[in-house]
Design an enzyme around this catalytic site. Sequence first.
Site, PDB file in Angstrom:
ATOM      1  N   ASP A 138       0.305  -8.973   1.274  1.00 49.43           N
ATOM      2  CA  ASP A 138      -0.845  -8.067   0.672  1.00 49.43           C
ATOM      3  C   ASP A 138      -1.606  -8.728  -0.314  1.00 49.43           C
ATOM      4  O   ASP A 138      -1.071  -9.793  -0.866  1.00 49.43           O
ATOM      5  CB  ASP A 138      -0.049  -6.812  -0.331  1.00 49.43           C
ATOM      6  CG  ASP A 138      -0.750  -5.518  -0.285  1.00 49.43           C
ATOM      7  OD1 ASP A 138      -0.510  -4.533   0.338  1.00 49.43           O
ATOM      8  OD2 ASP A 138      -1.953  -5.662  -0.836  1.00 49.43           O
ATOM      9  N   TYR A 186     -14.992   3.810  10.000  1.00 48.83           N
ATOM     10  CA  TYR A 186     -13.510   3.789   9.770  1.00 48.83           C
ATOM     11  C   TYR A 186     -12.789   4.297  10.970  1.00 48.83           C
ATOM     12  O   TYR A 186     -12.009   3.694  11.584  1.00 48.83           O
ATOM     13  CB  TYR A 186     -13.044   4.604   8.450  1.00 48.83           C
ATOM     14  CG  TYR A 186     -11.541   4.770   8.585  1.00 48.83           C
ATOM     15  CD1 TYR A 186     -11.167   5.839   8.817  1.00 48.83           C
ATOM     16  CD2 TYR A 186     -10.632   3.818   8.292  1.00 48.83           C
ATOM     17  CE1 TYR A 186      -9.824   6.253   8.928  1.00 48.83           C
ATOM     18  CE2 TYR A 186      -9.349   3.848   8.361  1.00 48.83           C
ATOM     19  CZ  TYR A 186      -8.842   5.352   8.611  1.00 48.83           C
ATOM     20  OH  TYR A 186      -7.563   5.562   8.656  1.00 48.83           O
ATOM     21  N   ILE A 201      -4.968 -11.248   4.841  1.00 46.51           N
ATOM     22  CA  ILE A 201      -4.585 -11.078   6.260  1.00 46.51           C
ATOM     23  C   ILE A 201      -5.695 -12.020   6.911  1.00 46.51           C
ATOM     24  O   ILE A 201      -5.603 -12.350   8.029  1.00 46.51           O
ATOM     25  CB  ILE A 201      -4.277  -9.998   6.885  1.00 46.51           C
ATOM     26  CG1 ILE A 201      -5.589  -8.669   6.953  1.00 46.51           C
ATOM     27  CG2 ILE A 201      -3.073  -9.363   6.383  1.00 46.51           C
ATOM     28  CD1 ILE A 201      -5.404  -7.917   7.935  1.00 46.51           C
ATOM     29  N   ASN A 259      -6.023  -2.810  -2.753  1.00 46.41           N
ATOM     30  CA  ASN A 259      -5.753  -1.386  -2.605  1.00 46.41           C
ATOM     31  C   ASN A 259      -4.491  -1.305  -3.230  1.00 46.41           C
ATOM     32  O   ASN A 259      -3.841  -0.072  -2.991  1.00 46.41           O
ATOM     33  CB  ASN A 259      -5.622  -0.847  -1.267  1.00 46.41           C
ATOM     34  CG  ASN A 259      -7.053  -0.291  -0.942  1.00 46.41           C
ATOM     35  OD1 ASN A 259      -7.842   0.030  -1.684  1.00 46.41           O
ATOM     36  ND2 ASN A 259      -7.473  -0.305   0.289  1.00 46.41           N
ATOM     37  N   ILE A 309     -13.725  21.898  -4.388  1.00 44.30           N
ATOM     38  CA  ILE A 309     -13.183  22.129  -2.993  1.00 44.30           C
ATOM     39  C   ILE A 309     -14.537  22.286  -2.021  1.00 44.30           C
ATOM     40  O   ILE A 309     -15.559  22.923  -2.365  1.00 44.30           O
ATOM     41  CB  ILE A 309     -12.700  23.709  -2.765  1.00 44.30           C
ATOM     42  CG1 ILE A 309     -11.385  23.778  -3.670  1.00 44.30           C
ATOM     43  CG2 ILE A 309     -12.246  23.816  -1.539  1.00 44.30           C
ATOM     44  CD1 ILE A 309     -10.578  25.026  -3.559  1.00 44.30           C
ATOM     45  N   ILE A 359       1.602   3.748   2.319  1.00 46.93           N
ATOM     46  CA  ILE A 359       2.366   4.037   3.525  1.00 46.93           C
ATOM     47  C   ILE A 359       3.357   2.783   3.719  1.00 46.93           C
ATOM     48  O   ILE A 359       4.680   2.879   3.499  1.00 46.93           O
ATOM     49  CB  ILE A 359       1.789   3.918   4.801  1.00 46.93           C
ATOM     50  CG1 ILE A 359       0.792   5.048   4.654  1.00 46.93           C
ATOM     51  CG2 ILE A 359       2.657   4.646   5.863  1.00 46.93           C
ATOM     52  CD1 ILE A 359       0.852   6.424   4.414  1.00 46.93           C
ATOM     53  N   SER A 377      -4.414   6.539  13.496  1.00 51.54           N
ATOM     54  CA  SER A 377      -4.901   7.902  12.562  1.00 51.54           C
ATOM     55  C   SER A 377      -5.396   9.078  13.428  1.00 51.54           C
ATOM     56  O   SER A 377      -5.845   8.681  14.367  1.00 51.54           O
ATOM     57  CB  SER A 377      -6.046   7.473  11.677  1.00 51.54           C
ATOM     58  OG  SER A 377      -6.604   8.672  10.838  1.00 51.54           O
ATOM     59  N   GLY A 426       0.784  -1.252  -0.069  1.00 58.93           N
ATOM     60  CA  GLY A 426       0.028   0.156   0.012  1.00 58.93           C
ATOM     61  C   GLY A 426       0.810   1.293   0.239  1.00 58.93           C
ATOM     62  O   GLY A 426       2.239   1.265  -0.176  1.00 58.93           O
ATOM     63  N   GLY A 459     -18.710  14.866   7.509  1.00 56.10           N
ATOM     64  CA  GLY A 459     -17.645  14.291   8.170  1.00 56.10           C
ATOM     65  C   GLY A 459     -16.304  14.963   8.339  1.00 56.10           C
ATOM     66  O   GLY A 459     -15.666  14.714   9.267  1.00 56.10           O
ATOM     67  N   LEU A 480      -7.292  14.520  -0.931  1.00 60.45           N
ATOM     68  CA  LEU A 480      -7.405  15.784  -1.825  1.00 60.45           C
ATOM     69  C   LEU A 480      -6.151  15.849  -2.654  1.00 60.45           C
ATOM     70  O   LEU A 480      -6.347  16.130  -4.099  1.00 60.45           O
ATOM     71  CB  LEU A 480      -6.847  17.005  -0.698  1.00 60.45           C
ATOM     72  CG  LEU A 480      -6.436  18.294  -1.246  1.00 60.45           C
ATOM     73  CD1 LEU A 480      -7.718  18.799  -2.133  1.00 60.45           C
ATOM     74  CD2 LEU A 480      -6.105  19.323  -0.344  1.00 60.45           C
ATOM     75  N   LYS A 531     -10.256   2.497  14.206  1.00 57.75           N
ATOM     76  CA  LYS A 531      -8.788   2.791  14.566  1.00 57.75           C
ATOM     77  C   LYS A 531      -8.762   2.991  16.189  1.00 57.75           C
ATOM     78  O   LYS A 531      -7.970   2.482  16.888  1.00 57.75           O
ATOM     79  CB  LYS A 531      -8.391   4.298  13.915  1.00 57.75           C
ATOM     80  CG  LYS A 531      -8.179   4.000  12.459  1.00 57.75           C
ATOM     81  CD  LYS A 531      -6.837   2.941  12.085  1.00 57.75           C
ATOM     82  CE  LYS A 531      -6.707   2.897  10.874  1.00 57.75           C
ATOM     83  NZ  LYS A 531      -5.656   1.805  10.360  1.00 57.75           N
TER      84      LYS A 531
HETATM   85  C1  WQD Z   1      -8.476  16.711   2.890  1.00 56.15           C
HETATM   86  C2  WQD Z   1      -9.232  18.015   2.826  1.00 56.15           C
HETATM   87  C3  WQD Z   1     -11.464  17.769   2.211  1.00 56.15           C
HETATM   88  C4  WQD Z   1     -10.965  16.100  -1.654  1.00 56.15           C
HETATM   89  C5  WQD Z   1      -8.648  11.389   5.541  1.00 56.15           C
HETATM   90  C6  WQD Z   1      -9.037  10.260   6.539  1.00 56.15           C
HETATM   91  C7  WQD Z   1      -7.883  10.227   7.437  1.00 56.15           C
HETATM   92  C8  WQD Z   1      -6.616  10.105   6.953  1.00 56.15           C
HETATM   93  C9  WQD Z   1      -6.334  11.032   5.867  1.00 56.15           C
HETATM   94  C10 WQD Z   1      -6.239   7.590   6.956  1.00 56.15           C
HETATM   95  C11 WQD Z   1     -10.429  18.049   3.413  1.00 56.15           C
HETATM   96  C12 WQD Z   1     -10.574  18.587   0.968  1.00 56.15           C
HETATM   97  C13 WQD Z   1     -10.696  16.560  -0.497  1.00 56.15           C
HETATM   98  C14 WQD Z   1     -11.593  16.669  -2.801  1.00 56.15           C
HETATM   99  C15 WQD Z   1     -11.588  18.791  -1.150  1.00 56.15           C
HETATM  100  N1  WQD Z   1      -6.708   8.573   6.326  1.00 56.15           N
HETATM  101  N2  WQD Z   1     -10.919  17.955  -0.195  1.00 56.15           N
HETATM  102  N3  WQD Z   1     -11.906  18.168  -2.566  1.00 56.15           N
HETATM  103  O1  WQD Z   1     -10.565  13.695   5.183  1.00 56.15           O
HETATM  104  O2  WQD Z   1      -8.481  15.062   6.018  1.00 56.15           O
HETATM  105  O3  WQD Z   1      -8.441  12.763   6.157  1.00 56.15           O
HETATM  106  O4  WQD Z   1      -7.380  11.047   4.888  1.00 56.15           O
HETATM  107  O5  WQD Z   1      -5.796   7.604   8.141  1.00 56.15           O
HETATM  108  O6  WQD Z   1      -8.396   9.365   8.358  1.00 56.15           O
HETATM  109  O7  WQD Z   1     -10.288  11.014   7.108  1.00 56.15           O
HETATM  110  O8  WQD Z   1      -8.312  13.544   3.836  1.00 56.15           O
HETATM  111  O9  WQD Z   1      -7.541  14.319   1.577  1.00 56.15           O
HETATM  112  O10 WQD Z   1      -9.848  13.387   1.886  1.00 56.15           O
HETATM  113  O11 WQD Z   1      -9.460  15.776   2.640  1.00 56.15           O
HETATM  114  O12 WQD Z   1     -11.871  19.867  -0.970  1.00 56.15           O
HETATM  115  O13 WQD Z   1     -11.917  16.419  -3.924  1.00 56.15           O
HETATM  116  O14 WQD Z   1      -9.425  18.275   1.412  1.00 56.15           O
HETATM  117  O15 WQD Z   1     -12.749  18.664   2.282  1.00 56.15           O
HETATM  118  O16 WQD Z   1     -11.018  19.391   3.705  1.00 56.15           O
HETATM  119  P1  WQD Z   1      -8.936  13.843   5.402  1.00 56.15           P
HETATM  120  P2  WQD Z   1      -8.651  14.190   2.470  1.00 56.15           P
END
Ligand code: WQD
Length: 340
Positions: A31, A149, A59, A35, A217, A12, A124, A10, A295, A200, A153
């Site tokens: 693995d 999820y 696993i 994913n 966004i 990480i 996380s 994966g 969320g 993102l 954790k």
């Molecule tokens: C980041 C920001 C979105 C996509 C998640 C998991 C967390 C961890 C990291 C594993 C937010 C914004 C995103 C898009 C956007 N994973 N965004 N448009 O939600 O902070 O964390 O990944 O451990 O547990 O919850 O990460 O990258 O999804 O979002 O505006 O198309 O980018 O609203 O503010 P997130 P993310």
Amino acid sequence: MKILLTGGAGFIGSHTAVELVNNGYSPIILDDFRNSNALIIKNIEKIIGKKVGFYSVDIGNKIKLREIIKKENPIGIIHFAADKSVNESVLNPLKYYKNNISNLVSLLELVSEFNINSFVFSSSCTVYGNPIKIPVKETNETQPAFSPYGYTKKVGERILTDFYATREKSSLTLLRYFNPIGAHPSGLIGELPIGVPSNLLPFITQTAIGKRKKLTIYGNDYETPDGTCIRDYIHVVDLANAHVLSLKFSLEKKNYIKTYNVGMGKGSSVLEVINSFENVNKVAINYDFGARRIGDIPKIFADIDLIKDEMNWFPKFNLENSVEHAWNWEKKLMDFKYIS
Ligand code: WQD
């Protein structure tokens, strides 16, 4: 010294496999590519210049896992294997409780049977929920999780701490990741989102390369300087090295249960990430503003004093490095052939 990496192909896990080899360890990757893709194993071997230990296994297959552990006799385990989509976990909670919880329990039964002493767990920042105090310290009380999820954790951490409280000669390290981003500087391994990315930066790179028409966004009416959410974006290679250091420390200790935040220790907004990407890579991103995503929390970033003081770990890469390496990887992905 053999180290079992569940989910080691994966995002990480693959970068941790490389850093383990760089530090003299022998990773054994388990693995089932749910994913990931076998291409990642091939490219890990290109980076390290030799074969890497690998088994294609779910696993949840305890019989197969027992055979592998018996054969490889690992001195430690880094447990990455878990499903990690917040949205998907809401739609399909049992998949998450099966893979992230019951498979963890069956892995720990094997840890006990073979007396494997050192365990590093991929946790996380999601366990903090919507934090009252920022930057968040490990001692911050955790808030109710926002998704199944997130619960896996929190419950995973509790299962592990209860189990390791019964094992004097063993050590457990819980690493609470913030937002892992970027890719290996070689461009040979990186994030491999299956389907439409929910995170993102992969969505940004796929928009930049033309796989996605436009980035939305999710909300610009938050109480932050530019109205968009703030997160702590940590380069995946820095995160991988936090695992290597945690393992090294835990192999030297007994009766040891520790929790560490792993992040930059600073926050960046969605717009700052986009602007950094555009400035560093000289590529414009087509984006607009949409409704808030259910969320999402407005702001979170880590206090990383504990891991700095106790392990002398520091992030070496900054946001500009991360967006450059992520773009480099996205461009290379165009030429890579996925292995079916
Ligand atoms: C980041 C920001 C979105 C996509 C998640 C998991 C967390 C961890 C990291 C594993 C937010 C914004 C995103 C898009 C956007 N994973 N965004 N448009 O939600 O902070 O964390 O990944 O451990 O547990 O919850 O990460 O990258 O999804 O979002 O505006 O198309 O980018 O609203 O503010 P997130 P993310």
